[in-house]
Design a protein around this motif. Structure first.
Motif, short mmCIF file in Angstrom:
data_model
loop_
_atom_site.label_atom_id
_atom_site.label_comp_id
_atom_site.label_asym_id
_atom_site.label_seq_id
_atom_site.Cartn_x
_atom_site.Cartn_y
_atom_site.Cartn_z
N LEU A 152 -22.85 23.39 18.08
CA LEU A 152 -24.13 23.57 19.50
C LEU A 152 -23.77 25.28 19.40
O LEU A 152 -22.76 25.50 19.76
N ILE A 153 -25.02 25.93 19.31
CA ILE A 153 -24.51 27.49 19.70
C ILE A 153 -25.86 27.22 20.34
O ILE A 153 -27.72 27.00 19.31
N ALA A 154 -25.64 27.46 21.59
CA ALA A 154 -26.53 28.37 22.76
C ALA A 154 -27.65 29.01 22.52
O ALA A 154 -26.53 30.55 23.07
N ALA A 155 -28.84 29.95 22.15
CA ALA A 155 -29.23 31.65 22.03
C ALA A 155 -30.82 31.40 21.80
O ALA A 155 -30.88 30.57 21.43
N ASP A 156 -30.79 32.76 22.04
CA ASP A 156 -32.35 32.96 21.72
C ASP A 156 -32.90 34.03 20.95
O ASP A 156 -32.17 34.97 21.05
N PHE A 157 -33.07 33.91 19.71
CA PHE A 157 -34.26 34.15 18.54
C PHE A 157 -34.32 35.24 19.04
O PHE A 157 -34.34 36.50 18.17
N ASN A 158 -34.95 35.66 20.67
CA ASN A 158 -35.63 37.15 20.55
C ASN A 158 -34.37 37.94 21.31
O ASN A 158 -34.79 39.29 21.44
N ASP A 159 -33.61 38.11 20.85
CA ASP A 159 -31.92 38.58 21.71
C ASP A 159 -31.52 38.57 20.10
O ASP A 159 -30.31 37.56 19.87
N SER A 160 -31.22 39.49 19.74
CA SER A 160 -30.45 39.80 18.62
C SER A 160 -28.79 39.52 18.76
O SER A 160 -28.44 39.22 17.72
N SER A 161 -28.61 38.56 20.03
CA SER A 161 -26.91 38.93 19.75
C SER A 161 -27.00 37.63 19.47
O SER A 161 -25.55 36.91 19.03
N LEU B 21 -37.75 26.09 10.93
CA LEU B 21 -39.05 25.02 10.36
C LEU B 21 -39.49 25.24 11.97
O LEU B 21 -38.95 25.33 13.43
N GLY B 22 -41.26 25.35 12.15
CA GLY B 22 -41.81 25.71 13.05
C GLY B 22 -41.68 27.43 14.12
O GLY B 22 -41.98 26.92 15.58
N ILE B 23 -41.32 27.87 13.34
CA ILE B 23 -40.84 28.88 13.75
C ILE B 23 -41.49 30.35 14.01
O ILE B 23 -41.77 30.80 14.41
N SER B 24 -42.09 30.18 12.37
CA SER B 24 -43.08 31.41 11.55
C SER B 24 -44.10 31.83 12.66
O SER B 24 -44.51 32.28 13.30
N TYR B 25 -44.80 30.74 12.79
CA TYR B 25 -45.89 31.00 14.10
C TYR B 25 -46.03 31.49 15.24
O TYR B 25 -46.49 31.83 16.25
N TYR B 26 -44.72 30.94 15.81
CA TYR B 26 -44.24 31.93 17.50
C TYR B 26 -43.73 32.75 17.69
O TYR B 26 -43.79 33.33 18.30
N LEU B 27 -43.46 33.99 16.17
CA LEU B 27 -42.53 35.07 16.38
C LEU B 27 -44.20 36.40 16.03
O LEU B 27 -44.67 35.67 15.09
N THR B 28 -43.70 36.83 16.46
CA THR B 28 -44.74 38.52 16.01
C THR B 28 -44.40 38.51 14.68
O THR B 28 -42.77 38.27 14.47
N LYS B 29 -44.57 39.01 13.85
CA LYS B 29 -43.88 39.73 12.51
C LYS B 29 -43.08 40.63 12.52
O LYS B 29 -42.48 40.14 11.33
N GLU B 30 -43.04 41.43 13.10
CA GLU B 30 -41.69 42.36 13.14
C GLU B 30 -40.04 41.36 13.85
O GLU B 30 -39.57 41.35 13.10
N ALA B 31 -40.51 40.19 14.55
CA ALA B 31 -39.79 39.62 15.11
C ALA B 31 -39.24 38.70 14.25
O ALA B 31 -37.62 38.32 14.00
N PHE B 32 -40.15 38.37 12.65
CA PHE B 32 -39.67 37.04 11.77
C PHE B 32 -39.54 38.03 10.52
O PHE B 32 -38.31 37.65 10.32
N ARG B 33 -39.61 38.77 10.65
CA ARG B 33 -39.25 39.84 9.75
C ARG B 33 -37.18 40.23 10.02
O ARG B 33 -36.32 39.90 9.33
N GLU B 34 -37.20 40.62 11.31
CA GLU B 34 -35.39 41.10 11.53
C GLU B 34 -35.11 39.79 11.79
O GLU B 34 -34.16 39.70 11.32
N LEU B 35 -35.03 38.67 12.12
CA LEU B 35 -34.83 37.01 11.65
C LEU B 35 -34.37 36.78 10.18
O LEU B 35 -33.00 36.20 10.34
N LEU B 36 -34.88 36.76 9.57
CA LEU B 36 -34.95 36.71 8.33
C LEU B 36 -33.82 37.63 7.21
O LEU B 36 -32.80 37.10 6.63
N THR B 37 -33.71 38.71 8.46
CA THR B 37 -33.09 40.06 7.85
C THR B 37 -31.40 39.76 8.13
O THR B 37 -30.60 40.05 7.53
#
Length: 304
Positions: free
Chosen positions: A153-162, A184-200
């Protein structure tokens, strides 16, 4: 339960209702209802019955008919379809050598507790916002379920790059081991830049041959050309305090993925989702057909 996800709870309700009411299912989550309290299940049922006039103004029928209509038409298609798509792709990835499964924004996902025998060779990492993760663990404790030996289990906020550092710090995770990640269900709730950063970020911590699965809203989602269900879903998300942020045309998504190091391997439109993933259910339940959600596509991508 501050900052826990209402949409995640409604998704669990949809999976629970479907598993309880249909023997032949699109996707059967036999544990979803147990993760919820009876009060939560009943409250969501009542709220959805009362919402029938919003979803179908000219509806006539009993409360149970109203609930079935709302669940089958509005709530279930996405949680069921994307879960079926994901676990089908995950099984194939495991056969081909994937040994790590990352569940991003795990919510109340129960895969780790109902995993089939082919998943025993996987290390499973549930990654979610600390508040939602803590709430889920309190539910698991209440049920007295034993944690599977292959679950981390990993507790983390995807808006935090750490968040990637928290994953890499886990001694069970290896950035050189072929992996599979569900978003799943993530791309809707992130800005395009945040989703791009997540994929990267995922491309940086997963080796070549790894794969990701996600659902995403198409370019018509926020326009008058969107289907009625999609328009109402946008309104529901906003009213729940979780407004949708972005939508994508196919070529735009393809470009975003390529820039991050991913290539599309499989892509399904709503018509293809209904044909491939819902057909068996619909043939067995012709009186209660379910079609894939308007303006939502599924994507399986592989790291180059």
């Amino acid at each position: 339960m501050a900052n826990t996800s209402l949409t995640a709870l409604v998704s669990a309700f949809a999976r629970a209702y479907h598993a309880e009411h249909y023997e032949t299912a699109i996707f059967k989550d036999s544990l979803a209802k147990q993760v919820m309290t009876e009060q939560e299940y009943d409250a969501i049922s009542s709220n959805m019955c009362r919402a029938i006039q919003f979803f179908q103004p000219d509806f006539s029928g009993s409360q149970q008919d109203a609930l079935r209509y709302v669940v089958n038409n509005q709530l279930s298609p996405s949680p069921l379809g994307r879960a079926a798509f994901t676990e089908r792709a995950l099984q194939q990835a495991a056969v081909l050598g994937a040994r790590q499964y990352l569940i991003l924004a795990a919510g109340y996902d129960t895969f780790a507790y109902r995993q089939p025998t082919w998943a025993e060779q996987l290390h499973i990492f549930e990654i979610d916002h600390p508040d939602t993760a803590a709430d889920k663990q309190s539910r698991i404790s209440r049920l007295q379920w034993d944690a599977p030996a292959n679950l981390q289990l990993i507790a983390a906020d995807f808006n935090d790059s750490s968040w990637t550092q928290k994953l890499l710090a886990n001694s069970y995770y290896s950035a050189s081991t072929r992996s599979f990640a569900s978003l799943l269900g993530i791309s809707y709730y992130l800005t395009k830049e945040a989703f791009r950063e997540l994929l990267t970020a995922l491309a940086h911590i997963m080796p070549a041959g790894s794969s990701i699965v996600f659902d995403y809203p198409d370019e018509l989602t926020f326009t008058p050309q969107a289907g009625s269900r999609a328009q109402k879903q946008v309104m529901m998300a906003a009213s729940a305090g979780e407004p949708m942020q972005a939508s994508y045309a196919y070529l735009e998504l393809e470009s975003v993925l390529e820039q991050a190091g991913w290539l599309i391997y499989e892509h399904l439109t709503p018509a293809e989702i209904t044909d491939q993933l819902f057909q068996h259910y619909n043939q067995s339940n012709p009186q209660h057909p379910i079609t894939a959600f308007d303006n939502v596509n599924y994507c399986l991508a592989v790291k180059r």
